[in-house]
Design a protein around this motif. Structure first.
Motif, mmCIF file in Angstrom:
data_model
loop_
_atom_site.group_PDB
_atom_site.id
_atom_site.type_symbol
_atom_site.label_atom_id
_atom_site.label_comp_id
_atom_site.label_asym_id
_atom_site.label_seq_id
_atom_site.Cartn_x
_atom_site.Cartn_y
_atom_site.Cartn_z
ATOM 1 N N MET A 90 17.406 55.405 57.087
ATOM 2 C CA MET A 90 18.783 55.332 56.639
ATOM 3 C C MET A 90 19.187 53.869 56.446
ATOM 4 O O MET A 90 18.747 52.989 57.168
ATOM 5 C CB MET A 90 19.715 55.992 57.650
ATOM 6 N N ASN A 91 20.035 53.648 55.497
ATOM 7 C CA ASN A 91 20.609 52.333 55.246
ATOM 8 C C ASN A 91 21.504 51.957 56.434
ATOM 9 O O ASN A 91 22.363 52.733 56.843
ATOM 10 C CB ASN A 91 21.411 52.400 53.939
ATOM 11 N N TYR A 92 21.297 50.764 56.990
ATOM 12 C CA TYR A 92 22.048 50.355 58.185
ATOM 13 C C TYR A 92 23.544 50.206 57.910
ATOM 14 O O TYR A 92 24.360 50.526 58.767
ATOM 15 C CB TYR A 92 21.472 49.066 58.770
ATOM 16 N N ASP A 93 23.904 49.740 56.719
ATOM 17 C CA ASP A 93 25.333 49.646 56.391
ATOM 18 C C ASP A 93 25.957 51.032 56.320
ATOM 19 O O ASP A 93 27.095 51.220 56.762
ATOM 20 C CB ASP A 93 25.538 48.896 55.065
ATOM 21 N N ASP A 94 25.217 52.004 55.789
ATOM 22 C CA ASP A 94 25.707 53.391 55.757
ATOM 23 C C ASP A 94 25.879 53.929 57.179
ATOM 24 O O ASP A 94 26.836 54.643 57.474
ATOM 25 C CB ASP A 94 24.756 54.302 54.973
ATOM 26 N N LYS A 95 24.931 53.581 58.049
ATOM 27 C CA LYS A 95 25.002 54.039 59.439
ATOM 28 C C LYS A 95 26.238 53.445 60.130
ATOM 29 O O LYS A 95 26.937 54.137 60.873
ATOM 30 C CB LYS A 95 23.719 53.641 60.190
ATOM 31 N N ILE A 96 26.525 52.178 59.855
ATOM 32 C CA ILE A 96 27.715 51.529 60.429
ATOM 33 C C ILE A 96 28.977 52.259 59.974
ATOM 34 O O ILE A 96 29.874 52.531 60.771
ATOM 35 C CB ILE A 96 27.748 50.027 60.058
ATOM 36 N N LYS A 97 29.027 52.628 58.689
ATOM 37 C CA LYS A 97 30.182 53.371 58.168
ATOM 38 C C LYS A 97 30.265 54.756 58.800
ATOM 39 O O LYS A 97 31.337 55.211 59.184
ATOM 40 C CB LYS A 97 30.090 53.490 56.643
ATOM 41 N N GLU A 98 29.115 55.425 58.897
ATOM 42 C CA GLU A 98 29.069 56.768 59.484
ATOM 43 C C GLU A 98 29.585 56.752 60.928
ATOM 44 O O GLU A 98 30.284 57.658 61.357
ATOM 45 C CB GLU A 98 27.632 57.288 59.452
ATOM 46 N N LEU A 99 29.240 55.696 61.660
ATOM 47 C CA LEU A 99 29.668 55.568 63.056
ATOM 48 C C LEU A 99 31.091 55.025 63.188
ATOM 49 O O LEU A 99 31.588 54.853 64.298
ATOM 50 C CB LEU A 99 28.696 54.652 63.817
ATOM 51 N N LYS A 100 31.711 54.738 62.039
ATOM 52 C CA LYS A 100 33.073 54.190 61.999
ATOM 53 C C LYS A 100 33.182 52.884 62.787
ATOM 54 O O LYS A 100 34.145 52.639 63.517
ATOM 55 C CB LYS A 100 34.091 55.220 62.500
ATOM 56 N N ILE A 101 32.162 52.049 62.621
ATOM 57 C CA ILE A 101 32.122 50.750 63.285
ATOM 58 C C ILE A 101 32.674 49.695 62.345
ATOM 59 O O ILE A 101 32.318 49.649 61.171
ATOM 60 C CB ILE A 101 30.673 50.384 63.685
ATOM 61 N N GLU A 102 33.553 48.858 62.885
ATOM 62 C CA GLU A 102 34.051 47.719 62.127
ATOM 63 C C GLU A 102 33.495 46.458 62.772
ATOM 64 O O GLU A 102 33.800 46.159 63.938
ATOM 65 C CB GLU A 102 35.574 47.691 62.135
ATOM 66 N N LEU A 103 32.660 45.748 62.028
ATOM 67 C CA LEU A 103 32.072 44.530 62.564
ATOM 68 C C LEU A 103 33.110 43.411 62.589
ATOM 69 O O LEU A 103 33.875 43.253 61.644
ATOM 70 C CB LEU A 103 30.876 44.082 61.723
ATOM 71 N N PRO A 104 33.100 42.616 63.651
ATOM 72 C CA PRO A 104 34.004 41.459 63.686
ATOM 73 C C PRO A 104 33.479 40.364 62.757
ATOM 74 O O PRO A 104 32.351 40.449 62.257
ATOM 75 C CB PRO A 104 33.935 41.008 65.148
ATOM 76 N N GLU A 105 34.273 39.344 62.568
ATOM 77 C CA GLU A 105 33.837 38.181 61.798
ATOM 78 C C GLU A 105 32.746 37.463 62.587
ATOM 79 O O GLU A 105 32.826 37.342 63.812
ATOM 80 C CB GLU A 105 35.036 37.246 61.599
ATOM 81 N N ALA A 106 31.704 37.015 61.886
ATOM 82 C CA ALA A 106 30.650 36.237 62.529
ATOM 83 C C ALA A 106 31.215 34.845 62.802
ATOM 84 O O ALA A 106 31.423 34.058 61.886
ATOM 85 C CB ALA A 106 29.422 36.166 61.637
ATOM 86 N N LYS A 107 31.507 34.564 64.056
ATOM 87 C CA LYS A 107 32.153 33.307 64.437
ATOM 88 C C LYS A 107 31.171 32.137 64.386
ATOM 89 O O LYS A 107 30.018 32.260 64.797
ATOM 90 C CB LYS A 107 32.723 33.395 65.851
ATOM 91 N N ALA A 108 31.665 31.005 63.927
ATOM 92 C CA ALA A 108 30.878 29.767 63.951
ATOM 93 C C ALA A 108 30.838 29.244 65.374
ATOM 94 O O ALA A 108 31.793 29.426 66.140
ATOM 95 C CB ALA A 108 31.505 28.742 63.018
ATOM 96 N N PRO A 109 29.760 28.585 65.760
ATOM 97 C CA PRO A 109 29.683 28.032 67.113
ATOM 98 C C PRO A 109 30.682 26.895 67.308
ATOM 99 O O PRO A 109 31.078 26.248 66.340
ATOM 100 C CB PRO A 109 28.247 27.527 67.223
#
Length: 153
Positions: free
Chosen positions: A1-20
């Protein structure tokens, strides 16, 4: 399965990738390995999840904090892969640090928050080796910090 599709299926919202905020990089690719610097526990509003597990937070609350670290790890991986999670071959290892009381012994249950999240998104490719370590303090007083190593295609 496409990982982005899996993220949508799981209703996951990724946070912003923070700079160090220090003299290091958030991610580094060496050969086909992607190293992700330690991601600290932050809630959905970007506020630090602070406190000592076993005193200020329960195991369940710390599990959720570790899950938030896992979300930040995935966001950093996606950023390092120029938005293309299909470049991920597998998650190799997570190292989790738990700011806990001297007598607290459930660090593995806490770090399961990140492990379960990674496995839910990446399936078999998300199964990894791991360490769950107790510490008496973490940067900025956060409860959990987790770093990761991924293998890329």
């Amino acid at each position: 399965m496409n990982y982005d599709d899996k993220i949508k299926e799981l209703k996951i919202e990724l946070p912003e990738a923070k700079a160090p905020v220090g003299s290091y990089v958030a991610t580094k690719i060496s050969g086909n390995l992607l190293y992700v610097s330690g991601q600290i526990s932050m809630n959905i509003n970007g506020e630090l999840i602070k406190g000592k597990v076993g005193k200020d937070l329960t195991t369940e609350e710390a599990y959720k904090a570790a899950e938030r670290c896992g979300l930040s790890i995935v966001a950093q991986v996606k950023n390092a892969c120029n938005g293309d999670l299909s470049k991920v071959k597998s998650c190799i290892k997570l190292t989790g640090f738990v700011n806990s009381t001297e007598d607290y012994i459930e660090q593995p249950k806490v770090i399961n928050g990140a492990s379960d999240l990674i496995a839910s998104i990446f399936g078999d490719a998300g199964m990894h080796t791991r360490a769950a370590v107790s510490t008496n303090s973490l940067p900025l007083g956060v409860s959990v910090e987790i770093d990761a190593i991924f293998e890329l295609n």
